[in-house]
Design a protein around this motif. Structure first.
Motif, PDB file in Angstrom:
ATOM      1  N   GLY A 104       0.206   2.046   4.146  1.00  0.00           N
ATOM      2  CA  GLY A 104       0.493   0.893   3.251  1.00  0.00           C
ATOM      3  C   GLY A 104      -0.272   0.589   2.390  1.00  0.00           C
ATOM      4  N   HIS A 105      -1.653   1.005   2.607  1.00  0.00           N
ATOM      5  CA  HIS A 105      -2.654   0.687   1.422  1.00  0.00           C
ATOM      6  C   HIS A 105      -2.616   1.876   0.402  1.00  0.00           C
ATOM      7  CE1 HIS A 105      -5.403  -2.115  -0.227  1.00  0.00           C
ATOM      8  NE2 HIS A 105      -5.524  -2.897   0.857  1.00  0.00           N
ATOM      9  N   ALA A 128      -6.261  -6.918  -3.781  1.00  0.00           N
ATOM     10  CA  ALA A 128      -5.772  -8.144  -4.265  1.00  0.00           C
ATOM     11  C   ALA A 128      -6.714  -9.121  -4.701  1.00  0.00           C
ATOM     12  CB  ALA A 128      -4.326  -8.901  -3.357  1.00  0.00           C
ATOM     13  N   GLN A 246      -0.167  -7.024  -6.083  1.00  0.00           N
ATOM     14  CA  GLN A 246      -0.300  -6.242  -4.975  1.00  0.00           C
ATOM     15  C   GLN A 246       0.602  -6.614  -4.037  1.00  0.00           C
ATOM     16  OE1 GLN A 246      -2.548  -7.678  -6.487  1.00  0.00           O
ATOM     17  NE2 GLN A 246      -4.301  -6.396  -6.949  1.00  0.00           N
ATOM     18  N   ALA A 247       1.272  -5.628  -3.084  1.00  0.00           N
ATOM     19  CA  ALA A 247       2.060  -5.966  -2.000  1.00  0.00           C
ATOM     20  C   ALA A 247       3.433  -6.557  -2.321  1.00  0.00           C
ATOM     21  CB  ALA A 247       1.560  -6.868  -1.161  1.00  0.00           C
ATOM     22  N   LYS A 249       7.252  -5.995  -3.257  1.00  0.00           N
ATOM     23  CA  LYS A 249       7.860  -4.728  -3.232  1.00  0.00           C
ATOM     24  C   LYS A 249       9.207  -4.755  -3.678  1.00  0.00           C
ATOM     25  CE  LYS A 249       4.809  -2.671  -2.414  1.00  0.00           C
ATOM     26  NZ  LYS A 249       4.470  -1.678  -3.657  1.00  0.00           N
ATOM     27  N   LYS A 309       5.646  -7.195   1.144  1.00  0.00           N
ATOM     28  CA  LYS A 309       5.446  -6.137   2.636  1.00  0.00           C
ATOM     29  C   LYS A 309       4.210  -7.049   3.178  1.00  0.00           C
ATOM     30  CE  LYS A 309       2.387  -2.637   0.757  1.00  0.00           C
ATOM     31  NZ  LYS A 309       2.466  -1.124   0.432  1.00  0.00           N
ATOM     32  N   ILE A 311       0.981  -7.250   5.153  1.00  0.00           N
ATOM     33  CA  ILE A 311      -0.581  -6.600   4.970  1.00  0.00           C
ATOM     34  C   ILE A 311      -0.753  -5.413   5.742  1.00  0.00           C
ATOM     35  CG2 ILE A 311      -3.186  -7.149   5.353  1.00  0.00           C
ATOM     36  CD1 ILE A 311      -1.916  -9.025   3.138  1.00  0.00           C
ATOM     37  N   SER A 312      -1.584  -4.344   5.084  1.00  0.00           N
ATOM     38  CA  SER A 312      -1.380  -3.133   5.773  1.00  0.00           C
ATOM     39  C   SER A 312      -2.647  -2.805   6.507  1.00  0.00           C
ATOM     40  CB  SER A 312      -1.459  -2.139   4.626  1.00  0.00           C
ATOM     41  OG  SER A 312      -2.161  -2.362   3.425  1.00  0.00           O
ATOM     42  N   THR A 313      -3.875  -3.663   6.190  1.00  0.00           N
ATOM     43  CA  THR A 313      -5.014  -3.752   7.286  1.00  0.00           C
ATOM     44  C   THR A 313      -4.572  -4.505   8.425  1.00  0.00           C
ATOM     45  OG1 THR A 313      -6.178  -3.862   5.607  1.00  0.00           O
ATOM     46  CG2 THR A 313      -7.349  -4.325   7.365  1.00  0.00           C
ATOM     47  N   SER A 336      -9.619  -9.034   7.150  1.00  0.00           N
ATOM     48  CA  SER A 336      -8.476  -8.976   6.253  1.00  0.00           C
ATOM     49  C   SER A 336      -7.603 -10.207   6.578  1.00  0.00           C
ATOM     50  CB  SER A 336      -7.592  -7.577   6.728  1.00  0.00           C
ATOM     51  OG  SER A 336      -6.513  -7.938   6.219  1.00  0.00           O
ATOM     52  N   ASP A 337      -6.828 -10.458   5.781  1.00  0.00           N
ATOM     53  CA  ASP A 337      -5.852 -11.491   5.656  1.00  0.00           C
ATOM     54  C   ASP A 337      -4.669 -11.107   6.453  1.00  0.00           C
ATOM     55  OD1 ASP A 337      -7.166 -13.223   3.769  1.00  0.00           O
ATOM     56  OD2 ASP A 337      -6.123 -11.905   2.167  1.00  0.00           O
ATOM     57  N   VAL A 340      -0.343 -13.681   3.404  1.00  0.00           N
ATOM     58  CA  VAL A 340      -0.577 -14.158   1.996  1.00  0.00           C
ATOM     59  C   VAL A 340       0.422 -14.632   1.140  1.00  0.00           C
ATOM     60  CG1 VAL A 340      -2.750 -12.658   2.053  1.00  0.00           C
ATOM     61  CG2 VAL A 340      -0.618 -11.625   1.015  1.00  0.00           C
TER      62      VAL A 340
HETATM   63  C1  LIG Z   1      -3.027 -12.393  -2.316  1.00  0.00           C
HETATM   64  C2  LIG Z   1      -3.110 -11.140  -1.512  1.00  0.00           C
HETATM   65  C3  LIG Z   1      -4.208 -11.068  -0.620  1.00  0.00           C
HETATM   66  C4  LIG Z   1      -4.068  -9.887   0.023  1.00  0.00           C
HETATM   67  N1  LIG Z   1      -5.092  -9.477   0.997  1.00  0.00           N
HETATM   68  C5  LIG Z   1      -5.123  -8.461   1.608  1.00  0.00           C
HETATM   69  C6  LIG Z   1      -6.104  -8.213   2.729  1.00  0.00           C
HETATM   70  O1  LIG Z   1      -6.949  -8.988   3.072  1.00  0.00           O
HETATM   71  N2  LIG Z   1      -5.920  -7.032   3.403  1.00  0.00           N
HETATM   72  C7  LIG Z   1      -5.090  -6.030   3.095  1.00  0.00           C
HETATM   73  O2  LIG Z   1      -5.098  -4.961   3.646  1.00  0.00           O
HETATM   74  N3  LIG Z   1      -4.353  -6.294   2.303  1.00  0.00           N
HETATM   75  C8  LIG Z   1      -4.256  -7.307   1.621  1.00  0.00           C
HETATM   76  N4  LIG Z   1      -3.431  -7.632   0.464  1.00  0.00           N
HETATM   77  C9  LIG Z   1      -2.207  -6.538   0.324  1.00  0.00           C
HETATM   78  C10 LIG Z   1      -2.745  -5.345  -0.369  1.00  0.00           C
HETATM   79  O3  LIG Z   1      -3.355  -5.726  -1.605  1.00  0.00           O
HETATM   80  C11 LIG Z   1      -1.676  -4.380  -0.612  1.00  0.00           C
HETATM   81  O4  LIG Z   1      -1.171  -4.010   0.749  1.00  0.00           O
HETATM   82  C12 LIG Z   1      -2.327  -3.090  -1.284  1.00  0.00           C
HETATM   83  O5  LIG Z   1      -2.384  -3.478  -2.609  1.00  0.00           O
HETATM   84  C13 LIG Z   1      -1.254  -1.954  -1.005  1.00  0.00           C
HETATM   85  O6  LIG Z   1       0.235  -2.607  -1.717  1.00  0.00           O
HETATM   86  P1  LIG Z   1       0.931  -1.831  -2.941  1.00  0.00           P
HETATM   87  O7  LIG Z   1       1.328  -0.744  -2.698  1.00  0.00           O
HETATM   88  O8  LIG Z   1       1.892  -2.987  -3.281  1.00  0.00           O
HETATM   89  O9  LIG Z   1      -0.361  -1.975  -4.104  1.00  0.00           O
HETATM   90  C14 LIG Z   1      -3.277  -8.680  -0.172  1.00  0.00           C
HETATM   91  C15 LIG Z   1      -2.203  -8.980  -1.109  1.00  0.00           C
HETATM   92  C16 LIG Z   1      -1.919 -10.341  -1.950  1.00  0.00           C
HETATM   93  C17 LIG Z   1      -0.943 -10.539  -2.837  1.00  0.00           C
END
Ligand SMILES: Cc1cc2nc3c(=O)[nH]c(=O)nc-3n(C[C@H](O)[C@H](O)[C@H](O)COP(=O)(O)O)c2cc1C
Length: 386
Positions: A104-105, A128, A246-247, A249, A309, A311-313, A336-337, A340
């Motif tokens: 997912g990341h 992010a 980020q995230a 979808k 989606k 959070i992937s962590t 990690s969060d 969010v």
């Molecule tokens: C405000 C915000 C905070 C985020 N914090 C985290 C985090 O702490 N840990 C994490 O694994 N992903 C976090 N994410 C999600 C990741 O950035 C995201 O899952 C990663 O970029 C892959 O997703 P993508 O395919 O949409 O880029 C956060 C996203 C946003 C919008």
């Protein structure tokens, strides 16, 4: 444009094209950054950092100069990362490897693309944390739009399975914005408690949770964007702007998702006329279109939603593979969060504000705010006389 790594020395954002003479309020920029750091379910990092926007260029004596504006956001945690993520070669034993990619990341796709043996450099930029830089320059776009009477805010529609089931009027969203304590940025107190329970459940299970935010553009005049060219449509530009976060979808304009399963009569917003109504006097019974028809703003509120989606962590990580040995292992975990959605809404406000400001400048032009506002008022006059 933004630059910077999540655990590097700083983030930098650069914004060009802002007319001269726009008043810049430092406190407003910093409050927007604070808002992005709020929300129930954030990780420890938000407690150690309080972002501030350090403006490096393009603003003097409190006003823009028409030259590129650059903003620096210090990473307060840098002191703990200087040895493990130095600019110079440094001591390889002190580097912090991300040994197994998180499903997912960006870890695996990024490592393959850039030919890295592990995912440290990938997550440093895919994180992010980068969205903080967007919020800083998005705040400048908001100040610009404010001079035209346009305001952009967000609120949370759902977290996990907990959702609100009614449209939230602008006034309530504006009240949410005034609060100095943010739980899940939901205008409905009962739904917000259900959302909190969803986050608690995820926390308890070592899991994470996604959701939906809505961004509202208030007092946007008809005529931003155009159907004349595919990539100049306002809906297309907003969708790309939100999807770039980020995230996120999926993006929904107005009630786009339910509209696909409804008859036309239940979807399209009937038109009336009242001379006293805003802009050209045409009114709508409802706003399923989210303020955009044919890729053009129609004078109703802009309403766009972003679907996040989870959070992937994960504290209880999913299955992965060790980069070095190719043996099955659990995915890497780093502080990690867990949820969010409110923060993503704030970052999305910045993206919507930057998009609307860009469309506004294309339509009204101007090298100084005086010129832009005069052109804008001329257009409002034209609408009134339509
Ligand atoms: C405000 C915000 C905070 C985020 N914090 C985290 C985090 O702490 N840990 C994490 O694994 N992903 C976090 N994410 C999600 C990741 O950035 C995201 O899952 C990663 O970029 C892959 O997703 P993508 O395919 O949409 O880029 C956060 C996203 C946003 C919008």
């Amino acid at each position: 444009m933004t630059a910077g790594e999540s655990h590097g020395e700083a983030l930098v954002a650069c914004l060009s094209g802002v007319p001269a003479g726009l008043k810049i309020e430092q406190a407003f920029l910093d409050r927007e950054l604070w808002r992005r750091q709020q929300g129930y379910g954030r990780g420890g990092r938000m407690k150690i950092e309080r972002d501030t926007a350090h403006i490096l260029s393009g603003v003097r004596h409190g006003f823009t100069m028409g030259s590129p504006i650059s903003v620096l956001l210090e990473n307060k945690d840098w002191k703990n990362w200087q040895e493990s993520l130095p600019v110079e070669e440094g001591d390889a034993n002190k580097h912090k490897r991300v040994a197994s990619p998180r499903p997912g990341h960006a870890d695996l796709a990024g490592a393959l693309k850039y030919n890295f043996p592990e995912a440290r450099y990938v997550l440093e930029r895919a994180s992010a944390r980068e969205s903080a830089a967007r919020v800083a320059i998005g705040a400048i776009a908001k100040l610009f739009l404010g001079e035209l009477g346009i305001h952009v805010l967000s609120h949370v529609i759902s977290v996990g399975a907990a959702a609100i089931d009614r449209e939230i009027p602008w006034q309530q969203i504006a009240e949410l914005h005034g609060r100095n304590e943010v739980l899940l940025n939901c205008a409905d107190a009962e739904a917000e408690q259900r959302m909190k329970t969803e986050v608690d459940q995820a926390l308890k299970n070592g899991d994470s949770v996604g959701g939906v935010f809505e961004v509202v553009g208030h007092c946007v005049p008809p005529g931003l964007g155009t159907y004349a060219q595919w990539d100049e449509r306002l809906d297309a530009r907003l969708a790309a702007a939100l999807m770039s976060l980020q995230a996120v979808k999926a993006v929904e304009i107005g009630s786009g998702i339910t509209a696909a399963a409804s008859p036309g009569s239940a979807v399209h917003d009937e038109i009336s006329y009242a001379k006293s109504a805003s802009f050209a006097g045409f009114t709508r019974s409802r706003n399923n279109a989210g303020g955009i028809e044919g890729g053009v703003s129609n004078g109703e509120e802009i309403r766009v939603r972003g679907y996040l989606k989870p959070i992937s962590t994960l504290r209880r990580p999913l299955q992965s593979v060790d980069f070095a040995t190719r043996e099955p292992v659990k995915a890497a975990y780093e502080r990690s969060d867990v949820c969010v959605v409110p923060a993503a809404g704030v970052a999305a406000e910045a993206m919507v504000a930057l998009t609307l400001a860009g469309c506004g400048l294309e339509k009204f032009g101007g090298d100084s705010m005086g010129e832009t506002v005069r052109n804008f008022r001329g257009y409002l006059e034209q609408l009134r006389g339509y």
